[in-house]
Design a protein around this motif. Structure first.
Motif, short mmCIF file in Angstrom:
data_model
loop_
_atom_site.label_atom_id
_atom_site.label_comp_id
_atom_site.label_asym_id
_atom_site.label_seq_id
_atom_site.Cartn_x
_atom_site.Cartn_y
_atom_site.Cartn_z
N MET B 1 0.95 -1.37 0.00
CA MET B 1 0.07 -0.05 0.13
C MET B 1 0.89 1.33 -0.09
SD MET B 1 -3.09 1.10 -0.05
CE MET B 1 -3.67 2.97 0.30
N ARG B 2 0.84 1.96 -0.97
CA ARG B 2 1.41 3.38 -1.14
C ARG B 2 1.26 4.25 -0.19
NH1 ARG B 2 1.51 5.55 -6.93
NH2 ARG B 2 2.41 7.14 -5.91
N THR B 3 2.05 5.05 0.53
CA THR B 3 1.58 6.33 1.30
C THR B 3 1.63 7.33 0.22
OG1 THR B 3 2.90 5.26 2.79
CG2 THR B 3 1.88 7.41 3.43
N LEU B 4 0.65 8.28 0.21
CA LEU B 4 0.58 9.50 -0.47
C LEU B 4 0.45 10.80 0.25
CD1 LEU B 4 -2.32 8.18 -2.58
CD2 LEU B 4 -0.11 8.62 -3.61
N LEU B 5 1.50 11.63 -0.06
CA LEU B 5 1.57 12.99 0.37
C LEU B 5 0.54 13.83 -0.55
CD1 LEU B 5 5.67 13.40 -0.03
CD2 LEU B 5 4.09 12.86 1.87
N PHE B 7 0.44 16.48 -2.17
CA PHE B 7 0.44 16.85 -3.48
C PHE B 7 0.83 15.74 -4.30
CE2 PHE B 7 5.00 16.12 -3.51
CZ PHE B 7 5.38 16.52 -2.18
N GLU B 8 0.79 14.35 -4.04
CA GLU B 8 0.76 13.28 -4.73
C GLU B 8 -0.54 12.88 -5.00
OE1 GLU B 8 4.50 10.64 -4.09
OE2 GLU B 8 3.40 10.64 -2.24
N LYS B 9 -1.60 13.28 -4.17
CA LYS B 9 -3.07 12.84 -4.32
C LYS B 9 -3.78 12.89 -5.66
CE LYS B 9 -3.89 11.91 0.54
NZ LYS B 9 -3.94 12.54 1.86
N PRO B 10 -3.69 14.31 -6.01
CA PRO B 10 -4.54 14.49 -7.35
C PRO B 10 -4.03 13.69 -8.42
CG PRO B 10 -3.70 16.40 -6.36
CD PRO B 10 -3.12 15.21 -5.62
N ILE B 11 -2.59 13.25 -8.33
CA ILE B 11 -1.90 12.55 -9.55
C ILE B 11 -2.59 10.98 -9.14
CG2 ILE B 11 0.16 11.54 -10.27
CD1 ILE B 11 1.46 14.17 -9.35
N ALA B 12 -2.53 10.52 -8.22
CA ALA B 12 -2.89 9.00 -7.80
C ALA B 12 -4.42 8.99 -8.28
CB ALA B 12 -2.80 9.02 -6.30
N GLU B 13 -5.08 9.76 -8.01
CA GLU B 13 -6.46 9.80 -8.22
C GLU B 13 -6.90 9.89 -9.92
OE1 GLU B 13 -8.85 13.40 -6.67
OE2 GLU B 13 -8.13 12.70 -4.62
N LEU B 14 -6.11 10.40 -10.70
CA LEU B 14 -6.30 10.19 -12.19
C LEU B 14 -5.74 9.03 -12.14
CD1 LEU B 14 -4.98 13.65 -13.51
CD2 LEU B 14 -7.09 12.82 -13.27
N GLU B 15 -4.54 8.53 -11.74
CA GLU B 15 -4.16 7.14 -11.87
C GLU B 15 -5.12 5.98 -11.69
OE1 GLU B 15 0.82 7.60 -11.40
OE2 GLU B 15 -0.37 7.08 -9.86
N ASN B 16 -6.00 6.14 -10.60
CA ASN B 16 -6.85 5.38 -10.33
C ASN B 16 -7.73 5.22 -11.44
OD1 ASN B 16 -5.64 4.45 -7.99
ND2 ASN B 16 -6.60 5.85 -6.54
N LYS B 17 -8.37 6.43 -11.89
CA LYS B 17 -9.34 6.55 -12.84
C LYS B 17 -8.91 6.02 -14.17
CE LYS B 17 -12.00 10.86 -13.30
NZ LYS B 17 -11.78 12.39 -13.67
N THR B 50 3.59 19.41 -11.02
CA THR B 50 3.77 19.46 -9.47
C THR B 50 5.16 19.27 -9.30
OG1 THR B 50 1.50 17.96 -9.54
CG2 THR B 50 2.82 17.75 -7.40
N PHE B 51 5.93 18.41 -9.92
CA PHE B 51 7.35 18.22 -9.34
C PHE B 51 8.21 19.14 -9.76
CE2 PHE B 51 5.14 14.54 -8.07
CZ PHE B 51 5.83 14.14 -6.99
#
Lengths: 280, 317
Positions: B1-5, B7-17, B50-51
């Motif tokens: 399970m990845r931990t998300l900071l 500012f990483e969350k919006p990217i992770a949401e798109l990735e899940n989508k 972001t980065f």
């Protein structure tokens, strides 16, 4: 409830009629609260005649105690701080420096000089706690480095008197690297076999303890001085317990093997010159 | 399970989508090629945006990312063989600092590094990467061993600070660090120091005196952590972002101020996204840097090392 009523009648000095001693004539010891005449206190090297509390004194006083007839040549007296990081906390760093200069009459937290101590040549660097808690920034590091260079070039023993809360945060990375710089110079001094005596006074903590203060051929301290790497408050918070009495005192540090001896300030000059004499 | 900071969350949401879209398309046998492409493009764009614009505090967060590779993760991936060596020969073995001989592309290198733990038990065992004096003394013992046998030294720095504990004071934390600073200047073999995570104050510097001091892209190195700085100067922990800005503690800042010698780039999004890639980059960096340093004699290296640190500082005459 007799302790609320005055036993002796007739003591009625109105406040405005109370007489204060003139400022600067008497010294009250912060430790035992007893009062000493300033002249006597000075003659005792600013130690209390009742409890031997060593008052925190600055470079001018140490120089007058150690250099013969208070004669010495100051090195790099005009070195002052830059503001490489444009550091602002609740105040701008240059403003803080200027305000402290004005308040203390000092340029930064260390002064360095050479002269004779009981007829022996010596280079002395002495910190001033009054200047932003004796914190180590670029000026402190650079002046100590140059003082060591001088000692090295002339093969004169080096005495460092530390009194510092540690690094100067407003110089961040630059401040950290002063630990490295001073240690580098001390490595050269050690290679050249020039004696280095480090005197730790109250307080010596943080980055100063973790660099030049602990690197003496002889590490010595004044009685009761607080000496440590981490400050007592930080340690208390970390371990969640009260600290034992006397923790991080000079006596504690001696007991744990990190000091050669503790020296009473009244004997300081004699002890230092005696030690250097034996190495000649 | 990845931990998300944050500012990483919006990217992770798109990735899940994107994952959902791909899965649904496969289940229902629908062609979503164009939609997938668009989404992938916007993920890439968001990640770059972001980065490339991380604040200093965000870099501090990345340097402490719980998924970030630690010292042994690098050593395992870089070395064909590694023999860990323990103990300071006086008091104990400090597990917050690891050290040992590694075989790196055919040559023997002494590795030293602070080691953090991945879970609660390991974190306790490693004391959160906060060494005691024994750790610094072990490090120096091993470095002198490397010097004796003419092997280069690589230190990997990742510590929130030297441990501020009762026993650490009793056993001379300050003296242990001070001695390392002085003695590392005189080491005859090449010394490379790399900040791979947190570089907090004397605890970091105690193994960071080298011919080359490098920082990974998303790390910090300063005299104090932003939180402690905030507590002392603003009398509250709430100013850590401002403190991080004021301290100028990122790799870019430190290189710009001439306090470190170089920056090692990380994969986009941070070292934690690709252990193999970052370990490879670090390995190549070590090998090329060793090549440079081997051109000098031991005396030249020592002189240059002392000269370099002696120049650090800004004063007005």
């Amino acid at each position: 409830m007799s302790w609320f009523t005055r036993k002796d009648k007739g003591i009625q000095t109105p406040t405005e009629a109370k007489r204060e001693a003139p400022d600067g004539l008497w010294y009250q010891c912060p430790n035992c609260k007893k009062v000493t005449h300033t002249r006597e206190h000075r003659a005792l090297a600013w130690t209390c005649p009742h409890c031997n509390h060593h008052e925190r004194i600055g470079s001018a006083d140490y120089f007058s105690l150690l250099f013969d007839e208070n004669q010495f040549s100051e090195l790099d007296a005009n070195l002052t701080s830059g503001d490489p990081l444009h550091f602002v906390d609740t105040k701008k760093y240059p403003e803080r420096i200027r305000a402290t200069e004005k308040k203390t009459g000092l340029k930064d937290a260390v002064r360095t000089g050479f002269g004779r101590m009981n007829d022996l040549d010596v280079v002395i660097a002495c910190m001033d706690f009054a200047f932003i808690g004796g914190s180590m920034g670029s000026v402190v590091g650079e002046k100590i480095a140059r003082a060591i260079d001088y000692a090295l070039a002339h093969k004169i023993p080096f005495v460092m008197i530390s009194r510092s809360g540690g690094a100067r945060m407003m110089e961040a990375g630059f401040s950290l690297m002063q630990m490295a710089k001073t240690s580098a110079k001390l490595a050269l001094l050690a290679e050249a076999k020039v004696p280095y005596i480090s005197l730790l006074t109250d307080p010596t903590t943080g980055g100063v303890t973790a660099s030049y203060a602990m690197l003496g051929d002889f590490n010595i301290a004044e009685p009761g001085a607080l000496i440590g790497f981490a400050g007592p408050r930080v340690i208390r918070e970390t371990i969640g317990k009260d600290l034992p009495k006397g923790f991080q005192s000079a006596e504690f540090v001696l007991e744990h093997g990190f000091l050669d001896f503790i020296v009473d300030r009244k004997d300081l000059k004699m002890k230092l010159s005696g030690l250097l004499e034996m190495l000649r | 399970m990845r931990t998300l900071l944050d500012f990483e969350k919006p990217i992770a949401e798109l990735e899940n989508k994107l994952e959902d879209m791909k899965r649904l398309a496969a289940e229902n046998n629908v062609d979503v090629g164009v939609a997938v492409q668009t989404l992938e493009d916007s993920i890439g764009q968001l990640r770059r945006e972001t980065f490339q614009n991380l604040t200093r505090w965000q870099r501090v967060q990345l340097s402490r990312h719980p998924d970030r590779p630690y010292t042994l993760d690098y050593i395992e991936r870089m070395c064909d063989q590694f023999i860990e060596l323990h103990g300071d020969r006086t008091v104990a073995d400090d597990e917050a600092i690891v050290g040992g001989l590694g075989e790196l592309a055919g040559q023997t290198v002494l590795f030293i590094g602070q080691q953090k733990g991945r879970n609660t038990k390991q974190r306790q065992q490693r004391n959160f990467g906060m060494p005691n004096p024994e750790g610094y003394r072990k490090a120096l013992r091993l470095m002198k061993l490397a010097e004796k046998f003419g092997k280069p030294i690589v230190t990997l720095i990742d510590t929130p600070g030297a441990f501020p504990g009762l026993e650490a004071e009793e056993r001379g934390q300050g003296e242990a660090i001070a001695r390392n600073l002085r003695d590392m200047f005189l080491l005859k073999v090449p010394v490379i120091c790399i900040i791979i995570g947190e570089g907090a104050s004397g605890g970091a510097l105690g193994i960071a005196i080298g011919d080359r001091v490098l920082m990974l892209e998303n790390t910090w190195y300063s005299v104090i952590s932003p939180e402690s700085c905030s507590t002392i100067l603003w009398r509250s922990r709430d100013y850590k972002e401002q403190a991080a800005e004021a301290l100028k503690l990122t790799a870019n800042d430190m290189l710009g101020n001439g306090l470190v010698d170089g920056i090692v780039p990380e994969p986009l999004g941070g070292a934690h996204l690709d252990f193999e890639a970052i370990a490879q980059t670090v390995k190549e960096t070590i090998l090329s840097t060793l090549g440079e340093l081997n051109q000098f004699s031991p005396e030249e290296r020592i002189n240059q090392r002392i000269e370099k640190f002696s120049r650090m500082g800004v004063v007005q005459e």
